[in-house]
Design a protein around this motif. Structure first.
Motif, PDB file in Angstrom:
ATOM      1  N   ASN A 187       0.858  -1.281   0.103  1.00 36.40           N
ATOM      2  CA  ASN A 187       0.016   0.032   0.073  1.00 36.40           C
ATOM      3  C   ASN A 187       1.104   1.127  -0.045  1.00 36.40           C
ATOM      4  OD1 ASN A 187      -3.000   0.803   0.609  1.00 36.40           O
ATOM      5  ND2 ASN A 187      -1.776   2.309   1.645  1.00 36.40           N
ATOM      6  N   SER A 188       1.935   1.245   1.058  1.00 35.28           N
ATOM      7  CA  SER A 188       2.732   2.522   0.976  1.00 35.28           C
ATOM      8  C   SER A 188       3.398   2.681  -0.593  1.00 35.28           C
ATOM      9  CB  SER A 188       3.797   2.249   1.989  1.00 35.28           C
ATOM     10  OG  SER A 188       4.786   3.328   2.086  1.00 35.28           O
ATOM     11  N   ALA A 189       3.880   1.596  -1.087  1.00 38.35           N
ATOM     12  CA  ALA A 189       4.506   1.877  -2.328  1.00 38.35           C
ATOM     13  C   ALA A 189       3.917   2.152  -3.532  1.00 38.35           C
ATOM     14  CB  ALA A 189       5.348   0.402  -2.696  1.00 38.35           C
ATOM     15  N   VAL A 190       2.489   1.634  -3.568  1.00 32.31           N
ATOM     16  CA  VAL A 190       1.843   2.220  -4.557  1.00 32.31           C
ATOM     17  C   VAL A 190       1.196   3.470  -4.349  1.00 32.31           C
ATOM     18  CG1 VAL A 190      -0.246   1.560  -5.801  1.00 32.31           C
ATOM     19  CG2 VAL A 190       1.227  -0.222  -5.209  1.00 32.31           C
ATOM     20  N   THR A 191       0.652   3.605  -3.466  1.00 31.24           N
ATOM     21  CA  THR A 191       0.258   5.168  -3.000  1.00 31.24           C
ATOM     22  C   THR A 191       1.190   6.262  -3.125  1.00 31.24           C
ATOM     23  OG1 THR A 191       0.197   4.901  -0.335  1.00 31.24           O
ATOM     24  CG2 THR A 191      -1.797   4.146  -1.762  1.00 31.24           C
ATOM     25  N   GLY A 227      -2.035  -3.766 -13.079  1.00 36.19           N
ATOM     26  CA  GLY A 227      -1.246  -4.471 -11.885  1.00 36.19           C
ATOM     27  C   GLY A 227      -1.480  -5.906 -12.091  1.00 36.19           C
ATOM     28  N   SER A 228      -0.176  -6.686 -11.627  1.00 38.33           N
ATOM     29  CA  SER A 228      -0.022  -7.758 -10.840  1.00 38.33           C
ATOM     30  C   SER A 228       0.955  -7.876  -9.952  1.00 38.33           C
ATOM     31  CB  SER A 228       0.444  -8.703 -12.333  1.00 38.33           C
ATOM     32  OG  SER A 228       1.785  -8.317 -12.768  1.00 38.33           O
ATOM     33  N   THR A 229       0.932  -8.717  -9.260  1.00 34.17           N
ATOM     34  CA  THR A 229       2.076  -8.785  -8.163  1.00 34.17           C
ATOM     35  C   THR A 229       3.554  -8.665  -8.547  1.00 34.17           C
ATOM     36  OG1 THR A 229       0.740 -10.000  -6.642  1.00 34.17           O
ATOM     37  CG2 THR A 229       2.885 -10.143  -6.330  1.00 34.17           C
ATOM     38  N   PRO A 230       3.879  -9.492  -9.903  1.00 31.97           N
ATOM     39  CA  PRO A 230       5.210  -9.193 -10.195  1.00 31.97           C
ATOM     40  C   PRO A 230       5.446  -7.899 -10.803  1.00 31.97           C
ATOM     41  CG  PRO A 230       4.455 -11.305 -11.037  1.00 31.97           C
ATOM     42  CD  PRO A 230       3.193 -10.552 -10.323  1.00 31.97           C
ATOM     43  N   SER A 231       4.688  -7.026 -11.212  1.00 30.91           N
ATOM     44  CA  SER A 231       4.902  -6.062 -11.936  1.00 30.91           C
ATOM     45  C   SER A 231       4.387  -4.670 -11.193  1.00 30.91           C
ATOM     46  CB  SER A 231       4.091  -5.787 -13.346  1.00 30.91           C
ATOM     47  OG  SER A 231       2.809  -5.799 -12.957  1.00 30.91           O
ATOM     48  N   ALA A 232       3.801  -4.976 -10.137  1.00 32.59           N
ATOM     49  CA  ALA A 232       3.176  -3.834  -9.329  1.00 32.59           C
ATOM     50  C   ALA A 232       4.024  -2.702  -8.871  1.00 32.59           C
ATOM     51  CB  ALA A 232       2.469  -4.116  -8.053  1.00 32.59           C
ATOM     52  N   GLY A 258      -5.660   1.218   3.745  1.00 30.40           N
ATOM     53  CA  GLY A 258      -5.477   2.319   2.680  1.00 30.40           C
ATOM     54  C   GLY A 258      -6.219   2.073   1.278  1.00 30.40           C
ATOM     55  N   ALA A 259      -6.397   0.699   1.055  1.00 28.73           N
ATOM     56  CA  ALA A 259      -6.820   0.203  -0.106  1.00 28.73           C
ATOM     57  C   ALA A 259      -8.075   0.983  -0.584  1.00 28.73           C
ATOM     58  CB  ALA A 259      -7.199  -1.055  -0.243  1.00 28.73           C
ATOM     59  N   SER A 260      -8.456   1.408  -1.851  1.00 29.57           N
ATOM     60  CA  SER A 260      -9.516   2.003  -2.372  1.00 29.57           C
ATOM     61  C   SER A 260     -10.646   1.330  -2.427  1.00 29.57           C
ATOM     62  CB  SER A 260      -9.026   2.747  -3.662  1.00 29.57           C
ATOM     63  OG  SER A 260      -8.906   1.811  -4.778  1.00 29.57           O
TER      64      SER A 260
END
Length: 365
Positions: free
Chosen positions: A28-32, A211-216, A58-60
């Motif tokens: 969540n921290s890395a994406v937001t 998004g996917s876990t390997p690429s997020a 914090g997910a939307s």
């Protein structure tokens, strides 16, 4: 080596709560931090308690794969759900979607004019309460269309009363070794191109979902407005072998017991665990080392699976586990494992602290 609490009967899915919470917070921290919303894919865990932890972090909103999964999480109070799938809607599906519109913000995927028109016809007046996102093929070559085809689909959806608000894609080819960065780049180009085409045609595009876990963690700011990774909450053997997580990031393992042991000079040294395909799943991409990994014995290889047997070939220079010894197994594809069990055991610092029901298990339509 981590001790498996004695009250756990094997085989059993065990979740380390501390690692789980750390994984949730980190993603969540890395994406937001990039100005992108996180909308995690709940088909991985299927558990309301984990969804709640993601949303509180914090997910939307949530992503799901089926109407049935959406119903489960809506009943638990999740107020924003995206069914990221090119649905073909029948009369009963339409009734269920109408129920969902009364309980949550709901959006669905479409990738053909026929499916868009059918959805609108089946939903009738309720179509205006549902958002539609057009699915793109950004290189995975599964469902989805090229950017040049999106206008026809969006117009068909709008003509029937659906509200077209975005585009989405799944960069699933990020699951191939060495392809995550290129998959993320292709995802970004596809989202940008398709959104610009639709905006030029008068559509109010506000969502560009990927998004996917390997690429997020490789997704750059600016193109996607939200990402939908799922496996990151647990990690699994695929993510470990792709170097997208470390051993200490694995939150879910299967507690298993050695039920057979062969230690002779006339054949490979091996053991058999009670964690067969009915709990590990049988998914094995060609590039993976085996049918899973042993988290405390990474040099061992799970070379074969039967329904209730996992055959493990043991390194020649390492002590062979005893019959009755308990080991921790990392499944190759954790999403499959979670659809094979009714509940999971939750531990913290080696102590059992809870049991969670896999509430959306089997909700495949």
């Amino acid at each position: 080596m981590v001790f498996i609490p004695g009250e756990i009967d094997t085989p059993a899915v065990v979740i380390d709560r501390g690692v789980l919470d750390r994984n949730i917070a980190r993603m969540n921290s890395a994406v937001t931090a990039k100005g992108i919303a996180l909308r995690p894919h709940a088909k991985t865990h299927k558990i309301p308690e984990i969804a709640d932890r993601q949303l509180r972090a914090g997910a939307s909103g949530l992503t799901v794969a089926t109407i049935g999964e959406a119903e489960v999480f809506a009943e638990y109070g999740v107020d924003d759900i995206f069914i990221a799938y090119p649905l073909w809607i029948g009369p009963r599906h339409a009734d269920r979607l109408r129920w969902l519109t009364a309980h949550t913000r709901i959006s669905i995927g479409v990738d053909s004019p026929e499916a868009a028109a059918n959805a609108a016809a089946q939903l009738g007046p309720a179509a205006s309460a549902i958002e539609a996102l057009v699915e793109l093929d950004s290189g995975h070559h599964r469902s989805g269309v090229d950017a040049g085809q999106v206008v026809e689909i969006a117009r068909a959806a709008r003509a029937g009363g659906l509200c077209v608000t975005g585009v989405f894609t799944f960069p699933g080819h990020s699951y191939l070794p060495g392809q995550a960065a290129e998959a993320a780049a292709q995802e970004q180009r596809a989202l940008t191109d398709a959104a610009n085409i639709l905006i030029a045609d008068g559509f109010p595009i506000t969502r560009r979902s990927g998004g996917s876990t390997p690429s997020a963690l490789l997704t750059a700011a600016g193109a996607a407005t939200e990402l939908r990774p799922g496996v990151y909450v647990f990690g699994d053997a695929q993510q470990f072998e792709l170097e997208r997580c470390a051993v200490e990031d694995i939150a879910l393992t299967i507690a298993a017991t050695v039920v057979s042991r062969q230690d002779t000079a006339h054949g490979p040294r091996r053991i058999v665990l009670d964690s067969g395909s009915k709990i590990l799943g049988s998914d094995r991409p060609a590039w993976t080392r085996g049918f899973g990994r042993l988290i405390d014995h990474l040099d061992a290889d799970i070379t074969a699976l039967s329904e209730h047997h996992a055959t493990v070939t043991w390194p020649g220079d390492a002590p062979l586990p005893r019959i009755g010894e308990r080991l921790r197994v990392i499944p190759n594809h954790v999403c499959i494992t979670m659809n094979l069990v009714d509940d999971v055991t939750v531990v913290d610092n080696g102590t059992v602290v809870d049991r969670w029901k896999v509430a959306a298990r089997g909700k495949n339509n």
